[in-house]
Design an enzyme around this catalytic site. Structure first.
Site, PDB file in Angstrom:
ATOM      1  CG  HIS A 226       7.531 -36.292  80.310  1.00  9.89           C
ATOM      2  ND1 HIS A 226       6.899 -35.221  80.890  1.00  9.89           N
ATOM      3  CD2 HIS A 226       6.812 -36.566  79.167  1.00  9.89           C
ATOM      4  CE1 HIS A 226       5.855 -34.856  80.140  1.00  9.89           C
ATOM      5  NE2 HIS A 226       5.787 -35.658  79.096  1.00  9.89           N
ATOM      6  CG  HIS A 265       9.124 -27.803  84.266  1.00  3.88           C
ATOM      7  ND1 HIS A 265       8.873 -27.157  83.086  1.00  3.88           N
ATOM      8  CD2 HIS A 265       8.202 -28.795  84.372  1.00  3.88           C
ATOM      9  CE1 HIS A 265       7.833 -27.733  82.506  1.00  3.88           C
ATOM     10  NE2 HIS A 265       7.415 -28.734  83.246  1.00  3.88           N
ATOM     11  CG  ASP A 322       6.081 -35.747  87.965  1.00  6.26           C
ATOM     12  OD1 ASP A 322       4.899 -36.121  87.954  1.00  6.26           O
ATOM     13  OD2 ASP A 322       6.775 -35.652  86.941  1.00  6.26           O
TER      14      ASP A 322
HETATM   15  N1  ACO Z   1      18.116 -31.996  90.844  1.00  5.28           N
HETATM   16  C1  ACO Z   1      19.356 -31.489  90.877  1.00  5.28           C
HETATM   17  N2  ACO Z   1      19.896 -30.742  89.893  1.00  5.28           N
HETATM   18  C2  ACO Z   1      19.125 -30.493  88.834  1.00  5.28           C
HETATM   19  C3  ACO Z   1      17.822 -30.969  88.727  1.00  5.28           C
HETATM   20  C4  ACO Z   1      17.318 -31.753  89.783  1.00  5.28           C
HETATM   21  N3  ACO Z   1      16.094 -32.259  89.739  1.00  5.28           N
HETATM   22  N4  ACO Z   1      17.283 -30.564  87.549  1.00  5.28           N
HETATM   23  C5  ACO Z   1      18.237 -29.856  86.935  1.00  5.28           C
HETATM   24  N5  ACO Z   1      19.363 -29.805  87.703  1.00  5.28           N
HETATM   25  C6  ACO Z   1      20.622 -29.113  87.402  1.00  5.28           C
HETATM   26  C7  ACO Z   1      21.431 -29.907  86.388  1.00  5.28           C
HETATM   27  O1  ACO Z   1      22.282 -30.846  86.993  1.00  5.28           O
HETATM   28  C8  ACO Z   1      22.185 -28.800  85.687  1.00  5.28           C
HETATM   29  O2  ACO Z   1      23.255 -28.410  86.517  1.00  5.28           O
HETATM   30  P1  ACO Z   1      24.640 -27.865  85.886  1.00  5.28           P
HETATM   31  O3  ACO Z   1      24.271 -26.607  85.176  1.00  5.28           O
HETATM   32  O4  ACO Z   1      25.508 -27.663  87.078  1.00  5.28           O
HETATM   33  O5  ACO Z   1      25.117 -28.944  84.968  1.00  5.28           O
HETATM   34  C9  ACO Z   1      21.181 -27.636  85.663  1.00  5.28           C
HETATM   35  O6  ACO Z   1      20.294 -27.894  86.756  1.00  5.28           O
HETATM   36  C10 ACO Z   1      20.372 -27.551  84.385  1.00  5.28           C
HETATM   37  O7  ACO Z   1      19.857 -28.854  84.105  1.00  5.28           O
HETATM   38  P2  ACO Z   1      19.246 -29.255  82.686  1.00  5.28           P
HETATM   39  O8  ACO Z   1      19.105 -30.729  82.630  1.00  5.28           O
HETATM   40  O9  ACO Z   1      20.025 -28.600  81.597  1.00  5.28           O
HETATM   41  O10 ACO Z   1      17.851 -28.527  82.744  1.00  5.28           O
HETATM   42  P3  ACO Z   1      16.599 -28.897  81.876  1.00  5.28           P
HETATM   43  O11 ACO Z   1      15.818 -27.677  81.679  1.00  5.28           O
HETATM   44  O12 ACO Z   1      16.978 -29.593  80.657  1.00  5.28           O
HETATM   45  O13 ACO Z   1      15.923 -29.953  82.867  1.00  5.28           O
HETATM   46  C11 ACO Z   1      14.517 -31.553  83.709  1.00  5.28           C
HETATM   47  C12 ACO Z   1      14.614 -30.196  83.015  1.00  5.28           C
HETATM   48  C13 ACO Z   1      14.963 -32.646  82.706  1.00  5.28           C
HETATM   49  C14 ACO Z   1      13.067 -31.772  84.090  1.00  5.28           C
HETATM   50  C15 ACO Z   1      15.432 -31.593  84.950  1.00  5.28           C
HETATM   51  O14 ACO Z   1      15.140 -30.523  85.822  1.00  5.28           O
HETATM   52  C16 ACO Z   1      15.349 -32.925  85.694  1.00  5.28           C
HETATM   53  O15 ACO Z   1      16.027 -33.888  85.322  1.00  5.28           O
HETATM   54  N6  ACO Z   1      14.494 -32.994  86.769  1.00  5.28           N
HETATM   55  C17 ACO Z   1      14.280 -34.230  87.491  1.00  5.28           C
HETATM   56  C18 ACO Z   1      13.235 -35.085  86.763  1.00  5.28           C
HETATM   57  C19 ACO Z   1      11.846 -34.539  86.906  1.00  5.28           C
HETATM   58  O16 ACO Z   1      11.411 -34.152  87.978  1.00  5.28           O
HETATM   59  N7  ACO Z   1      11.114 -34.556  85.790  1.00  5.28           N
HETATM   60  C20 ACO Z   1       9.706 -34.144  85.761  1.00  5.28           C
HETATM   61  C21 ACO Z   1       9.542 -32.810  85.103  1.00  5.28           C
HETATM   62  S1  ACO Z   1       7.818 -32.307  85.142  1.00  5.28           S
HETATM   63  C22 ACO Z   1       7.079 -33.328  84.016  1.00  5.28           C
HETATM   64  O17 ACO Z   1       7.672 -33.740  83.043  1.00  5.28           O
HETATM   65  C23 ACO Z   1       5.708 -33.729  84.251  1.00  5.28           C
END
Ligand code: ACO
Length: 386
Positions: A226, A265, A322
């Site tokens: 987050h 996201h 971010d």
């Molecule tokens: N880099 C690479 N792969 C990613 C990323 C990323 N940043 N984010 C998601 N994926 C991939 C996952 O590995 C997954 O792949 P798979 O289907 O092959 O297993 C797929 O995308 C779906 O991922 P989920 O975790 O199910 O997606 P979710 O909607 O739950 O994720 C989240 C949202 C937690 C923000 C995720 O994108 C992440 O971890 N991002 C990096 C952290 C980040 O930037 N957080 C800030 C968000 S904005 C805020 O809170 C202010």
């Protein structure tokens, strides 16, 4: 083992609506965001953090005298009680800034006149103003202590962003840096029921007080999935070190199933509109800033393009708010460990507004979990256990 009575479990509450709101609308497919009906682009261009805080809390834009009065109350709350300053001094260097902020917010009622909380909307607005101003004052003072400086009083003729930089450094900041920080704060001020806002509402739905609810929000904001992602994204840019290393770094990271912080996201499946506004600033500061900022900017822009090519259309993973923050905050002169505390200072109007709105028709939040373990296990006395 699941049987026919197993309920449907929605992990991470993805796609679940738990309340109605008039505060914020996120359109994750079109990449649009509105606070109280005003687009984020129009607020970033025309407004100030104080005016946006008023809008989020009261639901309408203020008239001139209302904004002046509101701003004066915010800045006066930024001036910290001596007890809070002493607390910050005692924790300085012993905990991370985000942990100091969390501790300070939970201790703040000790320095408020009112100790018994009532469910009264005027009192809640007054507390919200106090909380927004105090969090900004605490973040600025933690920054000052990191710079080996003492506490300075805010300048009552200026706004929150200017005063954060002023109190942190003890010097009048450049107007361009203060304006950039003001826009960053507008962009982070509110974002519907994300993890930290939901945590705030869960704590407040028990009829705990506003300070307790906001403390819960700060705890949830800290994590790298987050609000903590901005620090991790900057770490990655620093690890890459040279723009020419970007491609290999990203390819290796993705091959190793690592997440690239600042991308993806839960709601946006396209470009986060806030990241677009921040990216425009990066393009503005690319020339004429330090070598460090220029390098970080070049890495960020290269990584953005590579990630979009690889995962944008195919997986719906795009830059979020971010990703570009690190180079911009570095340009402004904010150290990395203050990024997330600053995010908390910016998000505090959103947390307060959601809590106040939810309390108007409060219902305790208490979901269910499905127990799938054993039952009626015979109790074994301790000396007979293997
Ligand atoms: N880099 C690479 N792969 C990613 C990323 C990323 N940043 N984010 C998601 N994926 C991939 C996952 O590995 C997954 O792949 P798979 O289907 O092959 O297993 C797929 O995308 C779906 O991922 P989920 O975790 O199910 O997606 P979710 O909607 O739950 O994720 C989240 C949202 C937690 C923000 C995720 O994108 C992440 O971890 N991002 C990096 C952290 C980040 O930037 N957080 C800030 C968000 S904005 C805020 O809170 C202010």
């Amino acid at each position: 083992m699941a049987d026919s009575s197993t309920p449907t479990i929605i992990k991470g509450l993805e796609g679940v609506y738990f309340t109605e709101t008039k505060i914020c609308k996120v359109d994750g497919l079109k990449g649009r965001l509105w606070y109280r009906g005003y687009s984020i682009e129009s607020l970033a261009k025309n407004s100030s953090f104080e005016e946006v805080s008023y809008l989020i809390l009261y639901g309408r834009l203020p008239k001139k005298d209302e904004l002046d009065g509101f701003k004066a109350r915010l800045i006066s709350s930024m001036a910290l009680d001596n007890g809070i300053v002493e607390l910050l001094k005692s924790l300085n260097g012993k905990m991370l800034p985000m942990d100091i902020l969390r501790t300070a917010v939970s201790a703040m009622p000790a320095f408020s006149e009112k100790k018994v909380y009532q469910n009264d909307s005027e009192e809640h607005i007054a507390e919200s103003i106090e909380i927004i101003g105090r969090i900004a004052g605490v973040v600025a003072t933690i920054g000052a202590m990191m710079n080996n400086l003492g506490y300075s009083k805010p300048d009552s003729s200026r706004g929150i962003a200017y005063n954060i930089l002023y109190m942190m450094t003890g010097k009048k900041p450049e107007e361009k840096a203060a304006k950039m920080l003001d826009v960053m704060m507008i962009l982070h001020a509110e974002h519907s029921s994300n993890a930290s806002t939901f945590s705030t509402i869960v704590a407040g739905s028990t009829m705990a007080d506003l300070y307790s609810a906001i403390t819960a929000g700060i705890c949830a904001l800290k994590g790298p999935l987050h609000g903590g992602a901005d620090e991790k994204a900057l770490d990655m840019m620093k690890d890459i070190g040279d723009p020419n290393n970007t491609e290999k770094y990203i390819e290796d990271a993705l091959a190793g199933k690592k997440r690239i912080m600042g991308f993806g996201h839960r709601v946006y499946k396209t470009y986060d509109p806030r990241a677009k506004v921040i990216k425009a600033y990066l393009e503005d500061i690319q020339n004429g800033s330090t070598m460090e900022v220029q390098t970080l900017t070049a890495i960020a822009l290269k990584a953005e393009k590579l990630m979009i090519d690889k995962l944008g259309e195919s997986k719906g993973i795009w830059p979020n708010v971010d990703f570009f923050s690190g180079p911009v905050y570095t340009y402004i002169g904010i150290p990395k460990s203050l990024f997330t505390p600053l995010f908390a200072a910016s998000r505090s109007p959103g947390w307060c507004a959601h809590m106040l709105e939810y309390w108007q028709d409060n219902r305790l939040i208490r979901p269910l979990d499905y127990y799938n373990g054993q039952l009626d296990i015979p109790y074994t006395p301790i000396d007979q256990r293997k």
